[in-house]
Design a protein around this motif. Structure first.
Motif, PDB file in Angstrom:
ATOM      1  N   SER A   1       0.766  -1.144   0.098  1.00  6.27           N
ATOM      2  CA  SER A   1      -0.060  -0.027   0.137  1.00  6.27           C
ATOM      3  C   SER A   1       0.871   1.328  -0.121  1.00  6.27           C
ATOM      4  CB  SER A   1      -1.059  -0.039   0.997  1.00  6.27           C
ATOM      5  OG  SER A   1      -0.248   0.229   2.389  1.00  6.27           O
ATOM      6  N   HIS A   2       2.237   1.096   0.781  1.00  5.60           N
ATOM      7  CA  HIS A   2       2.804   2.433   0.961  1.00  5.60           C
ATOM      8  C   HIS A   2       3.517   2.596  -0.519  1.00  5.60           C
ATOM      9  CE1 HIS A   2       5.294   5.688   2.528  1.00  5.60           C
ATOM     10  NE2 HIS A   2       6.447   4.909   1.939  1.00  5.60           N
ATOM     11  N   HIS A   3       3.888   1.576  -1.294  1.00  3.67           N
ATOM     12  CA  HIS A   3       4.606   1.943  -2.354  1.00  3.67           C
ATOM     13  C   HIS A   3       3.709   2.122  -3.818  1.00  3.67           C
ATOM     14  CE1 HIS A   3       8.018  -0.839  -0.657  1.00  3.67           C
ATOM     15  NE2 HIS A   3       8.324   0.472  -0.517  1.00  3.67           N
ATOM     16  N   LEU A   4       2.548   1.732  -3.469  1.00  3.65           N
ATOM     17  CA  LEU A   4       1.231   2.275  -4.313  1.00  3.65           C
ATOM     18  C   LEU A   4       1.162   3.860  -4.192  1.00  3.65           C
ATOM     19  CD1 LEU A   4      -1.381  -0.599  -4.108  1.00  3.65           C
ATOM     20  CD2 LEU A   4       0.101  -0.064  -6.228  1.00  3.65           C
ATOM     21  N   LEU A   5       0.967   4.164  -2.938  1.00  2.00           N
ATOM     22  CA  LEU A   5       0.890   5.694  -2.571  1.00  2.00           C
ATOM     23  C   LEU A   5       2.093   6.337  -2.860  1.00  2.00           C
ATOM     24  CD1 LEU A   5      -1.082   5.284   0.600  1.00  2.00           C
ATOM     25  CD2 LEU A   5      -2.079   5.910  -1.597  1.00  2.00           C
ATOM     26  N   LEU A   6       3.282   5.942  -2.856  1.00  6.27           N
ATOM     27  CA  LEU A   6       4.446   6.678  -3.097  1.00  6.27           C
ATOM     28  C   LEU A   6       4.320   6.834  -4.791  1.00  6.27           C
ATOM     29  CD1 LEU A   6       7.060   7.685  -2.334  1.00  6.27           C
ATOM     30  CD2 LEU A   6       8.068   5.396  -3.056  1.00  6.27           C
ATOM     31  N   SER A   7       4.076   5.860  -5.533  1.00  6.27           N
ATOM     32  CA  SER A   7       3.951   5.769  -6.714  1.00  6.27           C
ATOM     33  C   SER A   7       2.845   6.912  -7.355  1.00  6.27           C
ATOM     34  CB  SER A   7       3.816   4.346  -7.635  1.00  6.27           C
ATOM     35  OG  SER A   7       2.420   3.892  -7.632  1.00  6.27           O
ATOM     36  N   HIS A   8       1.850   6.960  -6.798  1.00  9.41           N
ATOM     37  CA  HIS A   8       0.709   7.898  -7.107  1.00  9.41           C
ATOM     38  C   HIS A   8       1.450   9.191  -7.232  1.00  9.41           C
ATOM     39  CE1 HIS A   8      -2.497  10.854  -6.611  1.00  9.41           C
ATOM     40  NE2 HIS A   8      -1.877  11.040  -5.544  1.00  9.41           N
ATOM     41  N   GLY A   9       2.270   9.729  -5.898  1.00 16.78           N
ATOM     42  CA  GLY A   9       2.656  10.899  -5.977  1.00 16.78           C
ATOM     43  C   GLY A   9       3.890  10.917  -6.888  1.00 16.78           C
ATOM     44  N   LEU A  10       4.592  10.237  -7.170  1.00 14.38           N
ATOM     45  CA  LEU A  10       5.554  10.346  -8.129  1.00 14.38           C
ATOM     46  C   LEU A  10       5.149  10.590  -9.480  1.00 14.38           C
ATOM     47  CD1 LEU A  10       8.082   7.242  -6.969  1.00 14.38           C
ATOM     48  CD2 LEU A  10       8.387   9.726  -7.082  1.00 14.38           C
ATOM     49  N   VAL A  11       3.906   9.969  -9.914  1.00 11.59           N
ATOM     50  CA  VAL A  11       3.303  10.151 -11.130  1.00 11.59           C
ATOM     51  C   VAL A  11       2.630  11.593 -11.192  1.00 11.59           C
ATOM     52  CG1 VAL A  11       1.470   9.342 -12.755  1.00 11.59           C
ATOM     53  CG2 VAL A  11       3.264   7.590 -11.803  1.00 11.59           C
ATOM     54  N   VAL A  12       2.225  11.958 -10.079  1.00 13.01           N
ATOM     55  CA  VAL A  12       1.536  13.158 -10.154  1.00 13.01           C
ATOM     56  C   VAL A  12       2.512  14.337 -10.589  1.00 13.01           C
ATOM     57  CG1 VAL A  12       0.218  15.147  -8.845  1.00 13.01           C
ATOM     58  CG2 VAL A  12      -0.522  12.788  -8.530  1.00 13.01           C
ATOM     59  N   ARG A  13       3.755  14.107  -9.662  1.00 11.02           N
ATOM     60  CA  ARG A  13       4.930  14.929 -10.044  1.00 11.02           C
ATOM     61  C   ARG A  13       5.360  15.004 -11.622  1.00 11.02           C
ATOM     62  NH1 ARG A  13       8.276  15.637  -4.257  1.00 11.02           N
ATOM     63  NH2 ARG A  13       6.427  16.443  -3.287  1.00 11.02           N
ATOM     64  N   ALA A  14       5.429  13.583 -11.957  1.00  8.17           N
ATOM     65  CA  ALA A  14       5.854  13.490 -13.468  1.00  8.17           C
ATOM     66  C   ALA A  14       4.974  14.236 -14.416  1.00  8.17           C
ATOM     67  CB  ALA A  14       6.022  12.092 -13.628  1.00  8.17           C
ATOM     68  N   PHE A  15       3.422  14.140 -14.087  1.00 10.54           N
ATOM     69  CA  PHE A  15       2.641  14.787 -15.005  1.00 10.54           C
ATOM     70  C   PHE A  15       2.760  16.131 -15.081  1.00 10.54           C
ATOM     71  CE2 PHE A  15      -1.545  16.064 -15.410  1.00 10.54           C
ATOM     72  CZ  PHE A  15      -2.231  15.634 -16.674  1.00 10.54           C
ATOM     73  N   ARG A  16       2.991  16.743 -13.833  1.00  7.44           N
ATOM     74  CA  ARG A  16       3.315  18.239 -13.649  1.00  7.44           C
ATOM     75  C   ARG A  16       4.239  18.886 -14.759  1.00  7.44           C
ATOM     76  NH1 ARG A  16      -1.547  18.777 -12.067  1.00  7.44           N
ATOM     77  NH2 ARG A  16      -2.137  18.519  -9.997  1.00  7.44           N
ATOM     78  N   LYS A  17       5.390  17.777 -14.786  1.00  6.68           N
ATOM     79  CA  LYS A  17       6.364  18.371 -15.787  1.00  6.68           C
ATOM     80  C   LYS A  17       5.916  18.546 -17.051  1.00  6.68           C
ATOM     81  CE  LYS A  17      10.013  16.520 -13.111  1.00  6.68           C
ATOM     82  NZ  LYS A  17      10.564  15.317 -12.894  1.00  6.68           N
ATOM     83  N   PHE A  18       5.081  17.912 -17.497  1.00  5.12           N
ATOM     84  CA  PHE A  18       4.540  18.184 -19.157  1.00  5.12           C
ATOM     85  C   PHE A  18       3.603  19.504 -19.198  1.00  5.12           C
ATOM     86  CE2 PHE A  18       5.319  13.719 -18.749  1.00  5.12           C
ATOM     87  CZ  PHE A  18       5.943  13.387 -20.108  1.00  5.12           C
ATOM     88  N   LYS A  19       3.336  20.026 -18.147  1.00  4.94           N
ATOM     89  CA  LYS A  19       2.360  21.282 -18.142  1.00  4.94           C
ATOM     90  C   LYS A  19       1.243  21.090 -19.200  1.00  4.94           C
ATOM     91  CE  LYS A  19       6.127  24.470 -16.530  1.00  4.94           C
ATOM     92  NZ  LYS A  19       6.541  23.397 -15.569  1.00  4.94           N
ATOM     93  N   PHE A  20       0.514  20.098 -19.208  1.00  2.00           N
ATOM     94  CA  PHE A  20      -0.425  20.008 -20.266  1.00  2.00           C
ATOM     95  C   PHE A  20      -1.686  21.128 -19.972  1.00  2.00           C
ATOM     96  CE2 PHE A  20       0.813  15.418 -20.047  1.00  2.00           C
ATOM     97  CZ  PHE A  20       1.187  15.379 -21.438  1.00  2.00           C
ATOM     98  N   VAL A  21      -2.095  21.816 -20.754  1.00  2.00           N
ATOM     99  CA  VAL A  21      -3.117  22.859 -20.418  1.00  2.00           C
ATOM    100  C   VAL A  21      -4.335  22.405 -19.753  1.00  2.00           C
ATOM    101  CG1 VAL A  21      -4.134  25.196 -21.469  1.00  2.00           C
ATOM    102  CG2 VAL A  21      -2.168  24.137 -22.227  1.00  2.00           C
ATOM    103  N   ASN A  22      -4.821  21.391 -20.356  1.00  2.00           N
ATOM    104  CA  ASN A  22      -5.952  20.997 -19.712  1.00  2.00           C
ATOM    105  C   ASN A  22      -6.128  19.572 -18.894  1.00  2.00           C
ATOM    106  OD1 ASN A  22      -7.939  22.872 -21.365  1.00  2.00           O
ATOM    107  ND2 ASN A  22      -7.466  21.852 -22.983  1.00  2.00           N
TER     108      ASN A  22
END
Ligand code: BGC
Length: 463
Positions: free
Chosen positions: A208-229
């Motif tokens: 459960s901890h590693h799933l949640l960690l991966s969630h946070g990592l992916v939100v951060r990775a997503f932000r780098k793309f700066k998708f407008v919508n």
């Protein structure tokens, strides 16, 4: 049909005054890759833990597997036609990680092409795609390297998602990192009824901890793309828990069950901490949770754009000295679906209020809600699933009431678009608004789909 005249016990109490959903409210429907796609060994896909699990004797009812499922992989065009005919605004589906990465560092463009084609088809029909990046089907290669117990898995997930964002990011505005991390961790690794089928609390908590960690990592990775919508969030399955009595023991049992099912996921994601009582409780059973290291909770609680909520039922519990977790479910006496789950729309309303008051003002989506019933096909090939219509209606009423009181809830995804592989229940439980004949792959529109179509068209539940 007038469902108001039927003697249902579970009508929503204290219904909303508003009788129409406003324009812009998203009416969608959802599926998940392993449950519908089939084509288990085509287009370069390799096995996931669900292929392995379903092929292990005794794990899934009747030995059913997702090898063919609804054959959505081959029939997606005609399935999208059906979505269009129903009129949904959005279709939530998940990506099979092992189609995209059949082995650790091997990218498979053919696997990605399936999702590109599906997205194009949806966009042509004006249906917004909503993608779940993980709906429980961990590639078997990742499991063989330790699976979610291995902290590195969070980083493999980040790499896979980054590739998906690169390829599909411009075309998709709604992203869900994980579907129900509670099920992926505790149901699969503690209760053992889902893949990979372990029964060990210590490892389930690590997962459960590693799933949640991966969630946070992916939100951060997503932000780098700066998708407008582009918007990103996580989907939690939340089950309000009620005490069997006012006794101190039953109240304690309720608190533990709430910690186990709900707070263990809500708190880290939205408050940046694990609930202290649960840390103490778990450490009393499994020893130190030493894999939670400084900095993890900052990553896990990286700000999202919305919270997805899957709601099906509530639970009612009493204290149980014999059980490891000190609680056990009891029958709450409400009418039930074919899953044996109590029908409690009021609990959905209470849950939404609680989320808003205790956790977040972020926009909410109901990313799943729906019910299995024993559908009967009539001789003239109709399915009069009035029970399902009523289930959906009373839950949409609860949502209306929440919105009317100022609640920030933007959309509703009915589970499910069509009958599909219901995990350890195989094909024995039908959740769809579209019936699937698994022998012929014929689809039959159930009455609930016709009813939903009218709701979408008019915004009103009274039709
Ligand atoms: C899951 C779905 C599942 C549904 C009904 C949810 O827990 O996300 O995959 O089919 O509930 O059991």
């Amino acid at each position: 049909m007038d469902i108001n005249e039927l003697p249902f016990k579970h009508a929503f109490i204290g219904g909303a005054k508003m009788n129409k959903f406003k324009n812009g409210f998203i009416f969608g429907t959802a599926t998940a890759a392993y449950q519908v796609e089939g084509a288990f060994n085509e287009g370069g896909r390799t096995s996931s833990i669900w292929d392995t699990f379903s092929k292990t004797k005794g794990k899934v009812f009747m030995g059913d597997t997702g090898d063919i499922a609804c054959d959505h992989y081959h029939r997606f065009k005609s399935d999208v036609e059906i979505l269009k005919a129903i009129g949904v605004n959005s279709y939530r589906f998940s990506i099979s990680w092992s189609r995209i990465f059949p082995s650790k560092d091997e990218y498979n463009p053919e696997g990605m092409k399936f999702y590109k084609d599906l997205i194009n088809e949806l966009k042509e029909k004006n249906i917004t795609p909503a993608i779940t990046l993980y709906h429980w089907d961990l590639p078997q290669w990742a499991e063989d390297l330790g699976g979610w117990e291995n902290r590195d898995c969070a980083y493999w997930f980040q790499d896979y998602c980054t590739k998906v964002f690169e390829e599909l990011g411009q075309d998709v505005s709604l992203w869900i990192t994980h579907n129900e991390p509670f099920c992926a961790s505790l149901v699969g690794n503690y209760m053992g009824v889902h893949a990979p089928g372990n029964k060990d609390l210590k490892s389930a908590l690590m997962v459960s901890h590693h799933l949640l960690l991966s969630h946070g990592l992916v939100v951060r990775a997503f932000r780098k793309f700066k998708f407008v919508n582009g918007k990103i969030g996580v989907t939690l399955n939340l089950t309000p828990v009620y005490a069997a009595s006012n006794s101190e023991e039953d109240i304690l049992a309720t608190k533990i069950n709430d910690g186990f099912s709900n707070r263990w996921f809500l708190d880290p994601v939205l408050k940046g901490s694990y609930p202290k009582d649960m840390i103490l409780f778990y450490e009393g059973i499994v020893g130190k949770l030493e894999y939670i290291v400084p900095g993890d909770l900052e990553i896990i609680s990286t700000e999202m754009d919305f919270l997805g909520v899957n709601y099906y039922s509530r639970s009612k519990v009493e204290y149980s000295a014999d059980s490891e977790l000190k609680f056990q479910g009891i029958d709450g006496g409400e009418e039930k679906t074919a899953m044996g789950w109590e029908i409690c729309p009021n609990s959905l309303y209470e849950l939404l209020i609680r989320i808003q008051e205790e956790y977040t003002k972020l926009p909410l989506y109901i990313t799943e809600n729906g019910a299995a019933f024993n559908d009967k096909v009539t001789e003239d090939k109709k399915i009069h699933d009035i029970d399902r219509i009523n289930y959906i209606k009373v839950h949409l009423q609860a949502i209306q009431k929440f919105i009317e009181g100022g609640g920030n809830l933007k959309g509703y995804y009915l589970w499910s678009f069509m009958d599909n592989f219901e995990w350890s229940y195989g094909y024995s439980k039908r959740f769809g608004m579209v019936y699937v004949n698994y022998e012929t792959q014929e689809r039959i529109i159930k009455d609930s789909a016709i009813w939903y179509k009218n709701v979408i068209k008019t915004g009103s539940l009274d039709n």
